[in-house]
Scaffold this motif. Structure first.
Motif, PDB file in Angstrom:
ATOM      1  N   GLY A   1      63.636  26.616  23.176  1.00 12.57           N
ATOM      2  CA  GLY A   1      62.743  25.493  22.954  1.00 12.57           C
ATOM      3  C   GLY A   1      63.145  24.348  23.849  1.00 12.57           C
ATOM      4  O   GLY A   1      64.328  24.164  24.133  1.00 12.57           O
ATOM      5  N   TYR A   2      62.176  23.599  24.330  1.00 15.44           N
ATOM      6  CA  TYR A   2      62.511  22.431  25.136  1.00 15.44           C
ATOM      7  C   TYR A   2      61.340  21.459  25.173  1.00 15.44           C
ATOM      8  O   TYR A   2      60.185  21.840  25.012  1.00 15.44           O
ATOM      9  N   TYR A   3      61.681  20.192  25.356  1.00 13.69           N
ATOM     10  CA  TYR A   3      60.672  19.152  25.521  1.00 13.69           C
ATOM     11  C   TYR A   3      60.883  18.530  26.881  1.00 13.69           C
ATOM     12  O   TYR A   3      62.001  18.157  27.241  1.00 13.69           O
ATOM     13  N   SER A   4      59.812  18.424  27.664  1.00 13.99           N
ATOM     14  CA  SER A   4      59.903  17.854  28.999  1.00 13.99           C
ATOM     15  C   SER A   4      58.892  16.730  29.159  1.00 13.99           C
ATOM     16  O   SER A   4      57.720  16.875  28.782  1.00 13.99           O
ATOM     17  N   THR A   5      59.347  15.613  29.712  1.00 11.68           N
ATOM     18  CA  THR A   5      58.444  14.492  29.987  1.00 11.68           C
ATOM     19  C   THR A   5      57.721  14.666  31.324  1.00 11.68           C
ATOM     20  O   THR A   5      56.867  13.854  31.673  1.00 11.68           O
ATOM     21  N   ASP A   6      58.051  15.710  32.054  1.00  9.69           N
ATOM     22  CA  ASP A   6      57.407  15.983  33.340  1.00  9.69           C
ATOM     23  C   ASP A   6      55.922  16.296  33.119  1.00  9.69           C
ATOM     24  O   ASP A   6      55.575  17.188  32.348  1.00  9.69           O
ATOM     25  N   THR A   7      55.059  15.582  33.787  1.00  8.24           N
ATOM     26  CA  THR A   7      53.620  15.788  33.615  1.00  8.24           C
ATOM     27  C   THR A   7      53.007  16.627  34.731  1.00  8.24           C
ATOM     28  O   THR A   7      51.781  16.767  34.797  1.00  8.24           O
ATOM     29  N   VAL A   8      53.854  17.168  35.614  1.00  7.85           N
ATOM     30  CA  VAL A   8      53.343  18.031  36.673  1.00  7.85           C
ATOM     31  C   VAL A   8      53.181  19.440  36.093  1.00  7.85           C
ATOM     32  O   VAL A   8      54.041  20.308  36.235  1.00  7.85           O
TER      33      VAL A   8
ATOM     34  N   TYR B   1      48.458  20.640  32.134  1.00  7.22           N
ATOM     35  CA  TYR B   1      47.875  19.700  31.193  1.00  7.22           C
ATOM     36  C   TYR B   1      47.925  18.258  31.685  1.00  7.22           C
ATOM     37  O   TYR B   1      47.154  17.410  31.222  1.00  7.22           O
ATOM     38  N   GLY B   2      48.856  17.974  32.584  1.00  5.42           N
ATOM     39  CA  GLY B   2      49.059  16.596  33.014  1.00  5.42           C
ATOM     40  C   GLY B   2      49.677  15.743  31.927  1.00  5.42           C
ATOM     41  O   GLY B   2      49.519  14.517  31.895  1.00  5.42           O
ATOM     42  N   LYS B   3      50.428  16.391  31.015  1.00  5.72           N
ATOM     43  CA  LYS B   3      51.030  15.716  29.871  1.00  5.72           C
ATOM     44  C   LYS B   3      52.463  16.203  29.664  1.00  5.72           C
ATOM     45  O   LYS B   3      52.814  17.320  30.080  1.00  5.72           O
ATOM     46  N   PRO B   4      53.320  15.406  28.999  1.00  6.97           N
ATOM     47  CA  PRO B   4      54.613  15.942  28.567  1.00  6.97           C
ATOM     48  C   PRO B   4      54.380  17.197  27.730  1.00  6.97           C
ATOM     49  O   PRO B   4      53.343  17.325  27.073  1.00  6.97           O
ATOM     50  N   LYS B   5      55.363  18.103  27.745  1.00  6.62           N
ATOM     51  CA  LYS B   5      55.130  19.408  27.111  1.00  6.62           C
ATOM     52  C   LYS B   5      56.307  19.805  26.230  1.00  6.62           C
ATOM     53  O   LYS B   5      57.461  19.707  26.626  1.00  6.62           O
ATOM     54  N   LEU B   6      55.973  20.263  25.029  1.00  5.45           N
ATOM     55  CA  LEU B   6      56.957  20.791  24.088  1.00  5.45           C
ATOM     56  C   LEU B   6      56.689  22.295  23.971  1.00  5.45           C
ATOM     57  O   LEU B   6      55.597  22.701  23.579  1.00  5.45           O
ATOM     58  N   THR B   7      57.661  23.083  24.349  1.00  7.01           N
ATOM     59  CA  THR B   7      57.485  24.541  24.345  1.00  7.01           C
ATOM     60  C   THR B   7      58.445  25.187  23.352  1.00  7.01           C
ATOM     61  O   THR B   7      59.635  24.895  23.351  1.00  7.01           O
ATOM     62  N   ILE B   8      57.905  26.056  22.517  1.00  8.45           N
ATOM     63  CA  ILE B   8      58.711  26.812  21.560  1.00  8.45           C
ATOM     64  C   ILE B   8      58.582  28.291  21.899  1.00  8.45           C
ATOM     65  O   ILE B   8      57.486  28.843  21.889  1.00  8.45           O
ATOM     66  N   SER B   9      59.706  28.923  22.219  1.00 10.20           N
ATOM     67  CA  SER B   9      59.713  30.357  22.495  1.00 10.20           C
ATOM     68  C   SER B   9      60.026  31.102  21.202  1.00 10.20           C
ATOM     69  O   SER B   9      60.991  30.787  20.522  1.00 10.20           O
TER      70      SER B   9
END
Length: 300
Positions: free
Chosen positions: A84-91, A94-102
């Motif tokens: 799991g990770y949260y990234s503020t990178d908007t590239v 979506y063009g948005k920060p992304k929270l991904t849960i594996s």
């Protein structure tokens, strides 16, 4: 993020308060149907967890990504080396920060689902990052970084370590001080030593792969990526060895809480080394196939 006009962080032994909290808008990727029975409630449960901890904080789902403060997505396996990770990178798409849960991982060439309990804990942890919380140094806190690694989490459960459920306004219970740091330090010392020892031959092989030369332009581009990954592999291995050595000095002083932190850091750097070695193999394989064709039987 408009939802949090002011965020003062108090995780673990520091206090925590949110002022002028409104609503955090999430665009949530649809979870595949075959996972919903086991994992369908984890995001709802995780948002309720934080809403209970911080009165005034609310999470809401929106229909379009452009309306969201961040995007939540589900993955079938490790992303960026973590479950799991949260990234503020908007590239991203979506063009948005992304929270991904594996929700799964590979081990011994077999794909496995994580437990629903772990998926909930990792979702709580990453949501904490999404609302601005850093990592905690308290191993009983939900924001402690061990939760990001499934092996570490499983080991901690076996050791009897429980993730904290104390409220953000209340101090941690005395359980935090009853951790057997010497035992935990010894466990990670062994894990770190074994991992580092196993990397000696792997790093030598990776160096050979990374130094391969090809004439195809696409192959050359892949080999540049392999060489960059090798640089990081060497860097991470050096850090793993350094942290292991620092941990040893704390063991001598019987400072087992610090030695545990250093041994764990060493183990985590060694795992990052493995991940970079895997990238080298992937880039080399792709470069080889570009040069000679996918059906070539020439030895690597």
């Amino acid at each position: 993020m408009k939802a949090l006009a002011l965020l003062a962080v108090f995780a673990a032994s520091v206090s925590f308060s949110i002022a002028d909290a409104e609503t955090v808008n999430m665009y949530v990727q649809r979870m595949p149907q075959h996972w919903q029975n086991q994992f369908g409630d984890i995001l709802s449960d995780a948002t309720k967890y934080w809403e209970a901890k911080a009165p005034g904080l609310k999470f809401s789902t929106v229909s379009h990504a452009e309306q969201a403060d961040f995007v939540v997505e589900w993955a079938s396996q490790y992303g960026e080396g973590k479950l799991g990770y949260y990234s503020t990178d908007t590239v991203n798409q979506y063009g948005k920060p992304k929270l991904t849960i594996s929700l799964g991982y590979f081990k011994d060439k077999k794909w496995n689902l994580v437990s629903s309990e772990y998926a909930l804990e990792i979702t709580k942890h990453e949501l904490g990052h999404a609302i601005g919380l850093p990592h905690s140094t308290d191993p009983n806190d939900i924001m402690y970084p061990t939760i990001e690694n499934y092996e570490s989490w499983q080991q901690s459960r076996q050791d009897g370590h429980l993730t904290a459920t104390h409220t953000l306004k209340d101090p941690p219970t005395k359980k935090a001080s009853s951790v057997d740091w010497q035992t935990k330090s010894q466990q990670y010392q062994k894990m770190s030593s074994n991992k580092i020892d196993s990397l000696d031959s792997k790093i030598a092989k990776a160096q050979g792969l990374a130094s391969s030369e090809y004439s195809n332009l696409g192959s050359k581009a892949e080999m540049e990526k392999a060489q960059t990954a090798f640089w990081w592999a060497k860097k991470y291995l050096s850090m793993a060895e350094k942290k292991h050595e620092e941990a040893g000095s704390h063991v001598i002083q019987a400072n087992y809480q610090e030695s545990f932190k250093k041994f764990k850091s060493s183990f985590d750097y060694a795992k990052k080394t493995e991940q970079k070695i895997a990238e080298i193999t992937k880039h080399h394989k792709k470069a080889y196939e570009m040069e000679y064709g996918k059906n070539s039987t020439r030895a690597n």
